[in-house]
Design a protein around this motif. Structure first.
Motif, mmCIF file in Angstrom:
data_model
loop_
_atom_site.group_PDB
_atom_site.id
_atom_site.type_symbol
_atom_site.label_atom_id
_atom_site.label_comp_id
_atom_site.label_asym_id
_atom_site.label_seq_id
_atom_site.Cartn_x
_atom_site.Cartn_y
_atom_site.Cartn_z
ATOM 1 N N LEU A 107 0.817 -1.207 0.000
ATOM 2 C CA LEU A 107 0.000 0.000 0.000
ATOM 3 C C LEU A 107 0.854 1.262 0.000
ATOM 4 N N ASP A 108 1.988 1.267 0.681
ATOM 5 C CA ASP A 108 2.840 2.450 0.678
ATOM 6 C C ASP A 108 3.442 2.700 -0.702
ATOM 7 N N ALA A 109 3.671 1.623 -1.469
ATOM 8 C CA ALA A 109 4.165 1.784 -2.833
ATOM 9 C C ALA A 109 3.076 2.345 -3.742
ATOM 10 N N VAL A 110 1.830 1.901 -3.545
ATOM 11 C CA VAL A 110 0.704 2.476 -4.282
ATOM 12 C C VAL A 110 0.630 3.975 -4.012
ATOM 13 N N GLU A 111 0.833 4.349 -2.758
ATOM 14 C CA GLU A 111 0.762 5.766 -2.386
ATOM 15 C C GLU A 111 1.886 6.566 -3.036
ATOM 16 N N GLN A 112 3.041 5.951 -3.202
ATOM 17 C CA GLN A 112 4.137 6.642 -3.896
ATOM 18 C C GLN A 112 3.758 6.970 -5.334
ATOM 19 N N ILE A 113 3.085 6.045 -6.003
ATOM 20 C CA ILE A 113 2.644 6.290 -7.375
ATOM 21 C C ILE A 113 1.634 7.432 -7.405
ATOM 22 N N LEU A 114 0.724 7.449 -6.437
ATOM 23 C CA LEU A 114 -0.271 8.519 -6.363
ATOM 24 C C LEU A 114 0.390 9.881 -6.155
ATOM 25 N N LYS A 115 1.362 9.944 -5.272
ATOM 26 C CA LYS A 115 2.040 11.204 -4.993
ATOM 27 C C LYS A 115 2.814 11.714 -6.209
ATOM 28 N N ALA A 116 3.334 10.807 -7.004
ATOM 29 C CA ALA A 116 4.115 11.190 -8.172
ATOM 30 C C ALA A 116 3.250 11.602 -9.360
ATOM 31 N N ASN A 117 1.923 11.366 -9.264
ATOM 32 C CA ASN A 117 1.040 11.623 -10.402
ATOM 33 C C ASN A 117 -0.242 12.338 -9.961
ATOM 34 N N PRO A 118 -0.119 13.525 -9.371
ATOM 35 C CA PRO A 118 -1.307 14.199 -8.828
ATOM 36 C C PRO A 118 -2.261 14.726 -9.895
ATOM 37 N N ASP A 119 -1.816 14.818 -11.148
ATOM 38 C CA ASP A 119 -2.628 15.448 -12.177
ATOM 39 C C ASP A 119 -3.281 14.458 -13.140
ATOM 40 N N THR A 120 -3.103 13.161 -12.900
ATOM 41 C CA THR A 120 -3.761 12.156 -13.739
ATOM 42 C C THR A 120 -4.416 11.108 -12.843
ATOM 43 N N VAL A 121 -5.381 10.404 -13.399
ATOM 44 C CA VAL A 121 -6.115 9.387 -12.644
ATOM 45 C C VAL A 121 -5.272 8.122 -12.517
ATOM 46 N N VAL A 122 -5.216 7.594 -11.307
ATOM 47 C CA VAL A 122 -4.543 6.321 -11.035
ATOM 48 C C VAL A 122 -5.611 5.314 -10.626
ATOM 49 N N VAL A 123 -5.725 4.227 -11.384
ATOM 50 C CA VAL A 123 -6.726 3.198 -11.121
ATOM 51 C C VAL A 123 -6.035 1.953 -10.591
ATOM 52 N N VAL A 124 -6.465 1.512 -9.417
ATOM 53 C CA VAL A 124 -5.960 0.272 -8.829
ATOM 54 C C VAL A 124 -7.057 -0.777 -8.983
ATOM 55 N N ASP A 125 -6.786 -1.768 -9.792
ATOM 56 C CA ASP A 125 -7.746 -2.814 -10.142
ATOM 57 C C ASP A 125 -7.598 -3.963 -9.144
ATOM 58 N N GLU A 126 -8.496 -4.026 -8.157
ATOM 59 C CA GLU A 126 -8.345 -4.946 -7.026
ATOM 60 C C GLU A 126 -9.239 -6.184 -7.137
ATOM 61 N N ALA A 127 -9.228 -6.825 -8.274
ATOM 62 C CA ALA A 127 -10.068 -8.016 -8.447
ATOM 63 C C ALA A 127 -9.732 -9.112 -7.441
ATOM 64 N N TYR A 128 -8.462 -9.173 -7.001
ATOM 65 C CA TYR A 128 -8.007 -10.282 -6.152
ATOM 66 C C TYR A 128 -7.528 -9.831 -4.776
ATOM 67 N N ILE A 129 -7.808 -8.598 -4.392
ATOM 68 C CA ILE A 129 -7.216 -8.024 -3.182
ATOM 69 C C ILE A 129 -7.580 -8.787 -1.916
ATOM 70 N N ASP A 130 -8.734 -9.436 -1.883
ATOM 71 C CA ASP A 130 -9.212 -10.066 -0.649
ATOM 72 C C ASP A 130 -8.483 -11.348 -0.295
ATOM 73 N N PHE A 131 -7.595 -11.817 -1.176
ATOM 74 C CA PHE A 131 -6.875 -13.059 -0.910
ATOM 75 C C PHE A 131 -5.457 -12.827 -0.380
ATOM 76 N N GLY A 132 -5.205 -11.615 0.127
ATOM 77 C CA GLY A 132 -3.885 -11.431 0.728
ATOM 78 C C GLY A 132 -3.349 -10.023 0.709
ATOM 79 N N GLY A 133 -4.130 -9.047 0.256
ATOM 80 C CA GLY A 133 -3.646 -7.683 0.194
ATOM 81 C C GLY A 133 -4.470 -6.731 1.038
ATOM 82 N N GLU A 134 -4.057 -5.478 1.034
ATOM 83 C CA GLU A 134 -4.759 -4.412 1.763
ATOM 84 C C GLU A 134 -5.320 -3.435 0.746
ATOM 85 N N THR A 135 -6.611 -3.219 0.769
ATOM 86 C CA THR A 135 -7.239 -2.380 -0.242
ATOM 87 C C THR A 135 -6.773 -0.929 -0.166
#
Length: 350
Positions: free
Chosen positions: A163-191
Motif C-alpha cells: 500500500l505504501d508503494a501504491v501511495e508513492q505512485i499517487l504522490k508522483a502523479n497528482p494530475d492524472t487518474v490512477v486506477v488500482v484494479d483490485e479483483a483479487y485483493i481479498d486473498f492477501g492484500g490491503e485495499t
C-alpha cells in the motif's frame, strides 16, 4: 469479415477470455473462479426477489447495493459506482477518465483487457516492463502520462504491490487518474480504498466474481472521489441506465453483509494456495509469491505448454499464456482440496 463492418470494427483486436469447456468431469483451474459457493444469505435474497416484481425495471442507481458497499468500506454513497462486472466498470473508466494527449501506463505483464480497451477507445499506451522478479517498479511510473492502471495483486502474476508503494505512485502523479484494479485483493492484500479520501485522483475497482463467488452474477464496483464517480455515472447513463438487475442488486448487497461466509471462504482459499505452492515447489517448480486466488509457476526443466497438455489429458485445465516473457509459466487457479490434489496427481512424477 463482412462488407458491412466499419473500418473501426475491422481493426479491433478483442479480448480472449479463459476457456469455458463444455466437457463434464473436468477440474477447471483456468479462470480464477472461487471453488466455494456464494453466501447462503445472497442466495436466499435472490430467491426472495424471484417474484412478480421482475416485470418492473430495477433501481437504476442500485441504491441498496451502493449503501452496502459504502457501509462496508466506510465511505459515502456518492463515492461508489456500480456496473455489470468490473470489465464494464473498467470500460467506462477508460472512456471517461484517461486523457489521450499522453500514453496510459500499465505493466507489460498485466490484465490483457487493458490494451483491448485502448484499441476500443483510441488511447495511446505504454506497457511498462515489470522487473526481473515480475514486480512493479514504482519509479517507472513517475513520467508524463494520461493515466495509470494496474491490477493489485497483479494478474496473471499474483504479485502484490504494498500500500505504501501504491501511495508513492499517487504522490508522483497528482494530475492524472490512477486506477488500482483490485479483483483479487481479498486473498492477501490491503485495499487502497483507505486512500481515496486523501487522493482525489485515485479510483479503486473491485469485483464480486472472485472473493464473493458471484462470477455468474456480473457485479463490479469502483470507489473514489465523487467527481470521478460522477464522470462514470454520466457515461453509464449515456450507455445503459440499468446495468444491474434486481437479482444482482439484492444478492450482491447480501453478500457484502455476510462477512462470516466471506472470511471463511477466503481463508480456505489462502490455506489451499499455500499447500499447492509447497507441493509444486517439491516438484521443482518456481512459484511467484501470490496474494491472489491463483499462482503463477514454471518448471525449469519442462515446457509450460507441454505441462498444460499433460494436465489436460488427466482432466485438469490450467491457463497457459503465449506472451514471450511468460510463455513458460502456467497460471493455476486454487480449487477445493480435491481439485488441488487432482492437479498434483496429474503432474505425476516429473
Amino acid at each position: 469479415m463482412s462488407k458491412f463492418w466499419s473500418p473501426f470494427v475491422k481493426d479491433l483486436v478483442p479480448y480472449v477470455p479463459g476457456e469455458q469447456p463444455k466437457l463434464a468431469k473436468l477440474v477447471k483451474l483456468n479462470t480464477n473462479e472461487n471453488p466455494y459457493g456464494p453466501s447462503p444469505k445472497a442466495l436466499a435474497a435472490m430467491q426472495t426477489e424471484l417474484n412478480d416484481n421482475l416485470r418492473l425495471y430495477p433501481d437504476p442507481n442500485s441504491d441498496l447495493l451502493k449503501q452496502a458497499v459504502a457501509e462496508y468500506y466506510g465511505v459515502q454513497g456518492n463515492q461508489v459506482f456500480l456496473g455489470n462486472g468490473s470489465d464494464e466498470v473498467l470500460a467506462h473508466v477508460f472512456h471517461g477518465l484517461f486523457q489521450h494527449g499522453q500514453p496510459l501506463l500499465f505493466p507489460d505483464i498485466s490484465y490483457s483487457f487493458y490494451p483491448v480497451y485502448c484499441g476500443l477507445y483510441g488511447i495511446p499506451f505504454d506497457a511498462v516492463p515489470l522487473d526481473e522478479q515480475f514486480q512493479i517498479r514504482v519509479s517507472d511510473y513517475a513520467k508524463p502520462n494520461g493515466g495509470i492502471i494496474f491490477p493489485n495483486p497483479n494478474a496473471p502474476t499474483g504479485c502484490l504491490l504494498a500500500l505504501d508503494a501504491v501511495e508513492q505512485i499517487l504522490k508522483a502523479n497528482p494530475d492524472t487518474v490512477v486506477v488500482v484494479d483490485e479483483a483479487y485483493i481479498d486473498f492477501g492484500g490491503e485495499t487502497a480504498i483507505s486512500l481515496v479520501d486523501r487522493y482525489p485522483n485515485l479510483l479503486v475497482t473491485q469485483t464480486l466474481s472472485k472473493s464473493r463467488s458471484l462470477a455468474g452474477l456480473r457485479v463490479g464496483l469502483a470507489v473514489g472521489h465523487p467527481d470521478l464517480i460522477e464522470a462514470l455515472e454520466r457515461i453509464k447513463n449515456s450507455f445503459n441506465s440499468y446495468p444491474l438487475d434486481r437479482l444482482a442488486i439484492v444478492g450482491a448487497a447480501a453478500a457484502f453483509a455476510d462477512r462470516e461466509h466471506f472470511d471463511k471462504t477466503c481463508r480456505l482459499v489462502i490455506d489451499s494456495r499455500e499447500w499447492v505452492v509447497k507441493q509444486l515447489q517439491e516438484k521443482g517448480f518456481d512459484v511467484l509469491p501470490s496474494a491472489a486466488n491463483f499462482i503463477f509457476a514454471r518448471h525449469p526443466q519442462h515446457d509450460a505448454a507441454g505441462l498444460a497438455a499433460k494436465l489436460r489429458e488427466q482432466g485438469v485445465i490450467v491457463r497457459h499464456f503465449k506472451q514471450e516473457r511468460i510463455a513458460q509459466f502456467l497460471r493455476i487457479t486454487i480449487g477445493t482440496p480435491e481439485q488441488n490434489q487432482a492437479l498434483i496427481d496429474g503432474l505425476g512424477d516429473l
